[in-house]
Scaffold this motif. Sequence first.
Motif, PDB file in Angstrom:
ATOM      1  N   ASN A 133       0.848  -1.190   0.000  1.00 12.54           N
ATOM      2  CA  ASN A 133       0.000   0.000   0.000  1.00 12.54           C
ATOM      3  C   ASN A 133       0.888   1.246   0.000  1.00 12.54           C
ATOM      4  O   ASN A 133       1.500   1.594   1.008  1.00 12.54           O
ATOM      5  N   GLU A 134       0.975   1.922  -1.127  1.00 13.22           N
ATOM      6  CA  GLU A 134       1.854   3.084  -1.254  1.00 13.22           C
ATOM      7  C   GLU A 134       1.444   4.227  -0.341  1.00 13.22           C
ATOM      8  O   GLU A 134       2.274   5.047   0.063  1.00 13.22           O
ATOM      9  N   LYS A 135       0.142   4.289  -0.019  1.00  8.11           N
ATOM     10  CA  LYS A 135      -0.337   5.374   0.832  1.00  8.11           C
ATOM     11  C   LYS A 135      -0.024   5.139   2.301  1.00  8.11           C
ATOM     12  O   LYS A 135      -0.038   6.077   3.102  1.00  8.11           O
ATOM     13  N   ARG A 136       0.244   3.885   2.661  1.00  6.31           N
ATOM     14  CA  ARG A 136       0.543   3.558   4.051  1.00  6.31           C
ATOM     15  C   ARG A 136       1.767   2.642   4.096  1.00  6.31           C
ATOM     16  O   ARG A 136       1.658   1.454   4.449  1.00  6.31           O
ATOM     17  N   PRO A 137       2.927   3.158   3.725  1.00 12.75           N
ATOM     18  CA  PRO A 137       4.133   2.321   3.720  1.00 12.75           C
ATOM     19  C   PRO A 137       4.527   1.890   5.125  1.00 12.75           C
ATOM     20  O   PRO A 137       4.229   2.570   6.109  1.00 12.75           O
ATOM     21  N   VAL A 138       5.194   0.754   5.212  1.00 13.20           N
ATOM     22  CA  VAL A 138       5.765   0.303   6.476  1.00 13.20           C
ATOM     23  C   VAL A 138       7.259   0.639   6.430  1.00 13.20           C
ATOM     24  O   VAL A 138       7.989   0.169   5.563  1.00 13.20           O
ATOM     25  N   PHE A 139       7.681   1.469   7.357  1.00 10.38           N
ATOM     26  CA  PHE A 139       9.061   1.931   7.380  1.00 10.38           C
ATOM     27  C   PHE A 139       9.941   0.946   8.151  1.00 10.38           C
ATOM     28  O   PHE A 139       9.497   0.285   9.083  1.00 10.38           O
ATOM     29  N   THR A 140      11.189   0.874   7.757  1.00 15.88           N
ATOM     30  CA  THR A 140      12.153   0.059   8.478  1.00 15.88           C
ATOM     31  C   THR A 140      13.553   0.584   8.197  1.00 15.88           C
ATOM     32  O   THR A 140      13.729   1.580   7.497  1.00 15.88           O
ATOM     33  N   ARG A 141      14.529  -0.094   8.728  1.00 14.13           N
ATOM     34  CA  ARG A 141      15.914   0.357   8.587  1.00 14.13           C
ATOM     35  C   ARG A 141      16.401   0.235   7.143  1.00 14.13           C
ATOM     36  O   ARG A 141      16.213  -0.800   6.500  1.00 14.13           O
ATOM     37  N   ALA A 142      17.041   1.288   6.636  1.00 14.77           N
ATOM     38  CA  ALA A 142      17.656   1.256   5.309  1.00 14.77           C
ATOM     39  C   ALA A 142      19.025   0.602   5.417  1.00 14.77           C
ATOM     40  O   ALA A 142      19.915   1.103   6.110  1.00 14.77           O
ATOM     41  N   ARG A 143      19.228  -0.532   4.746  1.00 17.36           N
ATOM     42  CA  ARG A 143      20.466  -1.293   4.908  1.00 17.36           C
ATOM     43  C   ARG A 143      21.399  -1.196   3.700  1.00 17.36           C
ATOM     44  O   ARG A 143      22.521  -1.659   3.752  1.00 17.36           O
ATOM     45  N   PHE A 144      20.924  -0.663   2.587  1.00 19.89           N
ATOM     46  CA  PHE A 144      21.763  -0.447   1.405  1.00 19.89           C
ATOM     47  C   PHE A 144      22.413  -1.744   0.922  1.00 19.89           C
ATOM     48  O   PHE A 144      23.603  -1.803   0.632  1.00 19.89           O
ATOM     49  N   LEU A 145      21.584  -2.788   0.845  1.00 17.17           N
ATOM     50  CA  LEU A 145      22.052  -4.088   0.368  1.00 17.17           C
ATOM     51  C   LEU A 145      21.842  -4.206  -1.143  1.00 17.17           C
ATOM     52  O   LEU A 145      20.967  -3.542  -1.715  1.00 17.17           O
ATOM     53  N   PRO A 146      22.599  -5.073  -1.808  1.00 17.12           N
ATOM     54  CA  PRO A 146      22.400  -5.278  -3.248  1.00 17.12           C
ATOM     55  C   PRO A 146      21.105  -6.039  -3.519  1.00 17.12           C
ATOM     56  O   PRO A 146      20.537  -6.654  -2.612  1.00 17.12           O
ATOM     57  N   PRO A 147      20.627  -6.009  -4.775  1.00 14.10           N
ATOM     58  CA  PRO A 147      19.459  -6.834  -5.122  1.00 14.10           C
ATOM     59  C   PRO A 147      19.772  -8.313  -4.907  1.00 14.10           C
ATOM     60  O   PRO A 147      20.934  -8.727  -4.970  1.00 14.10           O
ATOM     61  N   SER A 148      18.754  -9.086  -4.637  1.00 20.50           N
ATOM     62  CA  SER A 148      18.973 -10.516  -4.452  1.00 20.50           C
ATOM     63  C   SER A 148      19.337 -11.183  -5.773  1.00 20.50           C
ATOM     64  O   SER A 148      18.793 -10.858  -6.832  1.00 20.50           O
ATOM     65  N   GLU A 149      20.243 -12.132  -5.681  1.00 21.95           N
ATOM     66  CA  GLU A 149      20.718 -12.887  -6.848  1.00 21.95           C
ATOM     67  C   GLU A 149      20.103 -14.280  -6.794  1.00 21.95           C
ATOM     68  O   GLU A 149      20.366 -15.054  -5.869  1.00 21.95           O
TER      69      GLU A 149
END
Length: 414
Positions: free
Chosen positions: A277-293
């Motif tokens: 839901n873009e109008k009600r995002p769930v926030f969390t820690r930004a970890r700056f990880l790469p995309p999953s392979e």
Amino acid sequence: MRATDCLVLILGGGKGTRLFPLTLERSKPAINFAGKYRLIDIPVSNGINSGFNKIFVLTQFLSASLHEHIMHTYRFDNFSKGFVEILSAEQNHKSSEWFHGTADAVRRVMRHLRYMPQEYVLILSGDHLYQMDYRDLLRFHLNKNADVTIASILVDAEEASRMGVIDCLDSGRVKRLIEKPQHLGRLKIKPEMKGGKKSYCSSMGIYLFKRDVLFDILSTTKAEDFGKHILPMLIKRDKAVYSYKFKGYWRDVGTIKSYYEASMDLISKKPKFNFFNEKRPVFTRARFLPPSEIIDSHCVNTLIADGCRIKKTKIENSIIGLRTKIMGGSKIKNSIIIGNNYYQRRIKGELMKPYIGKGVVIERAIVGKNVTIGNFCRITDKRGSADIDRDLFCVRDGITILKRGVSIKPRTVI
């Protein structure tokens, strides 16, 4: 009505024994959920999305992980005046005791709140799963000129016996609140019908107080719990206590079974909780990880978090957490892999590289954080099994839980 007139207090919870071993080293709100979140992110995000951005989290038990998460996640700019801050149980000149209940926790931190200007105080639990616009709750509270408003939801008789059952008038004014009743039939409360089943109006553990009413009752009594003591006391004193009926999805994830079921619902065709839901995002820690392979693998009904490396693996109806590494020929079904804090780290002189090895089979399990599973291990479906406690794993309600940080030797069968 201004959302800034409301202060939010989120209760960090007690020992969380029903969620053991997930709570072996952390409090309930700090438990990982949906691959990349913590449970505390749910009420905090509800508050921020509602414009309620002055939030205190009350903590006591195994709180280091929760403190770290909040400190690295919720940082407001200098101009918003918003905050998410920790209030821990602490000794002072008058008392050296810990919190003894939900109401006692708020009482013991009141001295930090007295100089806050907000007229209303919203009290939440840190381990419930739901999406609510708290502005609707505040609007109802103001329209009723309520002293206290209890958010409520209709549940079946079995679940109602684990909650606080509310008996109220058609206007919503509460006549009685009975915490965890043993015999619903003796209460003479008329059930409502929901989905063709008898349902009872029950407390969600969400309380909106007029600030003065809250401070007065906590200052003049030693009652320890809101549901058991404070709210029934206010009702007897003829305070205006109302029930706000919430019609969305709500789940208490306070047991291994409920945590597992709520997680599995996220990968169903129509999840009850919407992370998209873009109008009600769930926030969390930004970890700056790469995309999953994901290489040469087959994934069905699966959530995969950031930074994973998955090779020649079949995954079905599962959640794969941050930084998970799965080697070739493995099969994972109906399971939660919580993920890892690191790809590699030297611990006590030994280089640790958590991974799931080759040819591993995992069914109906929760794999704790930073776990290493050797090649050709099997973790089998334990439905119908009694609860088990071992050094490396537990079984609860037919679900196998590998404890945090353990190493399972190759070819082990659990």
